[in-house]
Design a protein around this motif. Sequence first.
Motif, PDB file in Angstrom:
ATOM      1  N   TRP A  22     -18.455  42.812  -0.928  1.00  0.00           N
ATOM      2  CA  TRP A  22     -18.672  43.799  -2.347  1.00  0.00           C
ATOM      3  C   TRP A  22     -17.340  43.832  -3.308  1.00  0.00           C
ATOM      4  CZ3 TRP A  22     -16.073  48.373  -3.688  1.00  0.00           C
ATOM      5  CH2 TRP A  22     -16.849  49.187  -5.061  1.00  0.00           C
ATOM      6  N   LEU A  23     -16.166  43.922  -2.401  1.00  0.00           N
ATOM      7  CA  LEU A  23     -14.993  43.735  -3.392  1.00  0.00           C
ATOM      8  C   LEU A  23     -15.066  42.496  -3.859  1.00  0.00           C
ATOM      9  CD1 LEU A  23     -12.364  45.777  -1.269  1.00  0.00           C
ATOM     10  CD2 LEU A  23     -13.390  46.393  -3.359  1.00  0.00           C
ATOM     11  N   ARG A  24     -15.335  41.269  -3.283  1.00  0.00           N
ATOM     12  CA  ARG A  24     -15.017  40.076  -3.793  1.00  0.00           C
ATOM     13  C   ARG A  24     -16.061  39.979  -5.164  1.00  0.00           C
ATOM     14  NH1 ARG A  24     -13.110  35.257  -2.333  1.00  0.00           N
ATOM     15  NH2 ARG A  24     -14.268  33.385  -2.916  1.00  0.00           N
ATOM     16  N   HIS A  25     -17.328  40.413  -4.929  1.00  0.00           N
ATOM     17  CA  HIS A  25     -18.108  40.237  -6.029  1.00  0.00           C
ATOM     18  C   HIS A  25     -17.598  41.064  -7.184  1.00  0.00           C
ATOM     19  CE1 HIS A  25     -22.241  40.381  -7.989  1.00  0.00           C
ATOM     20  NE2 HIS A  25     -22.140  41.624  -8.194  1.00  0.00           N
ATOM     21  N   LEU A  26     -17.155  42.281  -6.972  1.00  0.00           N
ATOM     22  CA  LEU A  26     -16.726  43.226  -7.887  1.00  0.00           C
ATOM     23  C   LEU A  26     -15.580  42.468  -8.734  1.00  0.00           C
ATOM     24  CD1 LEU A  26     -17.089  46.103  -9.369  1.00  0.00           C
ATOM     25  CD2 LEU A  26     -15.117  46.843  -7.602  1.00  0.00           C
ATOM     26  N   ILE A  27     -14.545  41.805  -8.076  1.00  0.00           N
ATOM     27  CA  ILE A  27     -13.457  41.124  -8.609  1.00  0.00           C
ATOM     28  C   ILE A  27     -14.007  40.114  -9.616  1.00  0.00           C
ATOM     29  CG2 ILE A  27     -11.676  39.845  -8.132  1.00  0.00           C
ATOM     30  CD1 ILE A  27     -11.207  41.692  -5.928  1.00  0.00           C
ATOM     31  N   GLU A  28     -14.936  39.320  -9.116  1.00  0.00           N
ATOM     32  CA  GLU A  28     -15.472  38.086  -9.732  1.00  0.00           C
ATOM     33  C   GLU A  28     -16.292  38.440 -11.086  1.00  0.00           C
ATOM     34  OE1 GLU A  28     -17.805  36.253  -6.410  1.00  0.00           O
ATOM     35  OE2 GLU A  28     -15.721  35.092  -5.854  1.00  0.00           O
ATOM     36  N   GLN A  37      -7.844  36.777 -11.400  1.00  0.00           N
ATOM     37  CA  GLN A  37      -8.683  37.000 -10.525  1.00  0.00           C
ATOM     38  C   GLN A  37      -8.565  36.191  -9.339  1.00  0.00           C
ATOM     39  OE1 GLN A  37     -12.901  34.316 -10.598  1.00  0.00           O
ATOM     40  NE2 GLN A  37     -13.372  36.285 -11.656  1.00  0.00           N
ATOM     41  N   GLN A  38      -8.033  34.990  -9.298  1.00  0.00           N
ATOM     42  CA  GLN A  38      -7.487  34.300  -8.150  1.00  0.00           C
ATOM     43  C   GLN A  38      -6.443  35.175  -7.464  1.00  0.00           C
ATOM     44  OE1 GLN A  38      -8.842  31.736  -6.373  1.00  0.00           O
ATOM     45  NE2 GLN A  38     -10.257  31.800  -8.120  1.00  0.00           N
ATOM     46  N   SER A  39      -5.417  35.817  -8.173  1.00  0.00           N
ATOM     47  CA  SER A  39      -4.444  36.625  -7.375  1.00  0.00           C
ATOM     48  C   SER A  39      -5.161  37.765  -6.689  1.00  0.00           C
ATOM     49  CB  SER A  39      -3.473  37.097  -8.468  1.00  0.00           C
ATOM     50  OG  SER A  39      -2.497  37.899  -8.243  1.00  0.00           O
ATOM     51  N   LEU A  40      -6.027  38.483  -7.440  1.00  0.00           N
ATOM     52  CA  LEU A  40      -6.701  39.513  -6.613  1.00  0.00           C
ATOM     53  C   LEU A  40      -7.620  38.974  -5.372  1.00  0.00           C
ATOM     54  CD1 LEU A  40      -7.919  41.675  -9.524  1.00  0.00           C
ATOM     55  CD2 LEU A  40      -6.104  42.378  -8.008  1.00  0.00           C
ATOM     56  N   LEU A  41      -8.336  38.087  -5.421  1.00  0.00           N
ATOM     57  CA  LEU A  41      -8.880  37.389  -4.310  1.00  0.00           C
ATOM     58  C   LEU A  41      -8.000  36.956  -3.414  1.00  0.00           C
ATOM     59  CD1 LEU A  41     -11.743  35.433  -6.215  1.00  0.00           C
ATOM     60  CD2 LEU A  41     -11.897  37.580  -5.027  1.00  0.00           C
ATOM     61  N   LYS A  42      -6.686  36.703  -3.601  1.00  0.00           N
ATOM     62  CA  LYS A  42      -5.713  36.310  -2.634  1.00  0.00           C
ATOM     63  C   LYS A  42      -5.324  37.599  -1.981  1.00  0.00           C
ATOM     64  CE  LYS A  42      -1.416  33.834  -2.030  1.00  0.00           C
ATOM     65  NZ  LYS A  42      -0.483  33.050  -2.811  1.00  0.00           N
ATOM     66  N   ILE A  43      -4.961  38.821  -2.545  1.00  0.00           N
ATOM     67  CA  ILE A  43      -4.600  39.868  -1.894  1.00  0.00           C
ATOM     68  C   ILE A  43      -5.504  40.497  -1.200  1.00  0.00           C
ATOM     69  CG2 ILE A  43      -4.183  42.217  -2.574  1.00  0.00           C
ATOM     70  CD1 ILE A  43      -2.565  41.362  -5.201  1.00  0.00           C
ATOM     71  N   LEU A  44      -6.955  40.206  -1.575  1.00  0.00           N
ATOM     72  CA  LEU A  44      -8.237  40.801  -0.770  1.00  0.00           C
ATOM     73  C   LEU A  44      -8.104  40.003   0.430  1.00  0.00           C
ATOM     74  CD1 LEU A  44     -10.621  42.550  -0.675  1.00  0.00           C
ATOM     75  CD2 LEU A  44     -11.956  40.946  -1.660  1.00  0.00           C
ATOM     76  N   SER A  45      -7.848  38.756   0.561  1.00  0.00           N
ATOM     77  CA  SER A  45      -8.205  37.994   1.839  1.00  0.00           C
ATOM     78  C   SER A  45      -6.862  38.238   2.749  1.00  0.00           C
ATOM     79  CB  SER A  45      -8.004  36.424   1.490  1.00  0.00           C
ATOM     80  OG  SER A  45      -6.631  36.229   0.693  1.00  0.00           O
TER      81      SER A  45
END
Length: 76
Positions: A22-28, A37-45
């Motif tokens: 859900w968070l990944r979808h929301l960021i994208e 976007q890539q920075s936030l996805l990296k933090i999420l991972s």
Amino acid sequence: MQCLGRGYLKQNLLRAIRLWVWLRHLIEREIKQPQQQQSLLKILSKRSPTDAYYQVFIRYQDNEHRDNNIVMRLIS
């Protein structure tokens, strides 16, 4: 003390996976700048499984009558 049986672990693992998707979808969906976007996805991972995320909806009369104190209290 919480029970750490298979059902408990499976339930929490599925909950964590749904939250991550859900968070990944929301960021994208919401972040339009690719670098941000890539920075936030990296933090999420790299997040901890014990992290908690919340979403709050606040209704304002209009932009002139909103109370920024409420927003500041929620994010602190």
